[in-house]
Design an enzyme around this catalytic site. Structure first.
Site, PDB file in Angstrom:
ATOM      1  N   CYS A  30     -52.364-126.979 -25.921  1.00 25.92           N
ATOM      2  CA  CYS A  30     -52.813-128.001 -25.308  1.00 25.92           C
ATOM      3  C   CYS A  30     -52.332-129.194 -26.012  1.00 25.92           C
ATOM      4  O   CYS A  30     -52.863-129.421 -27.321  1.00 25.92           O
ATOM      5  CB  CYS A  30     -54.379-127.850 -25.313  1.00 25.92           C
ATOM      6  SG  CYS A  30     -55.431-129.401 -25.376  1.00 25.92           S
ATOM      7  N   CYS A  33     -55.180-131.378 -27.813  1.00 26.14           N
ATOM      8  CA  CYS A  33     -55.938-130.481 -28.674  1.00 26.14           C
ATOM      9  C   CYS A  33     -54.857-130.812 -29.928  1.00 26.14           C
ATOM     10  O   CYS A  33     -55.442-130.933 -30.984  1.00 26.14           O
ATOM     11  CB  CYS A  33     -55.885-129.086 -28.547  1.00 26.14           C
ATOM     12  SG  CYS A  33     -56.902-128.898 -26.893  1.00 26.14           S
TER      13      CYS A  33
END
Length: 103
Positions: A30, A33
């Site tokens: 991600c 993230c």
């Protein structure tokens, strides 16, 4: 250093913790993230002894992500006394997270 939450330790380390807990639900793949990772590490260092700041990989702990209805990552939960006090979805400024932990 940010704590690593797992399915095995989540109950004890997050829900039974006597300090506020920030859990970063993330995945290695991600992009947003990865943007949050240094923020989480900084908060973990700054709040050491005052709050537990850590990460939970949703790919490794899907049942916990499902229990807390994590549909989008990064999702950050602030827990106190085993209860969710705040849910934050998406990339969030460090100052905002620090403010929530201090409440």
């Amino acid at each position: 250093m940010a704590f690593v939450f797992t399915e095995e330790n989540f109950e004890k380390e997050a829900l039974q913790c006597d300090m506020p807990v920030l859990v970063d639900f993330y995945a290695d793949w991600c992009g947003p993230c990865k943007m949050m990772a240094p923020v989480i590490e900084e908060l973990a260092a700054e709040f050491e002894g005052k709050a537990k700041v850590g990460k939970l990989n949703v790919d490794n702990a899907p049942s916990i992500a499902q229990k807390y209805r994590v549909m989008t990552i990064p999702t950050l939960l602030i827990l106190k006394g085993g209860e969710v006090k705040e849910t934050i979805v998406g990339v969030t400024p460090k100052a905002k997270l620090a403010e929530l932990l201090n409440q």
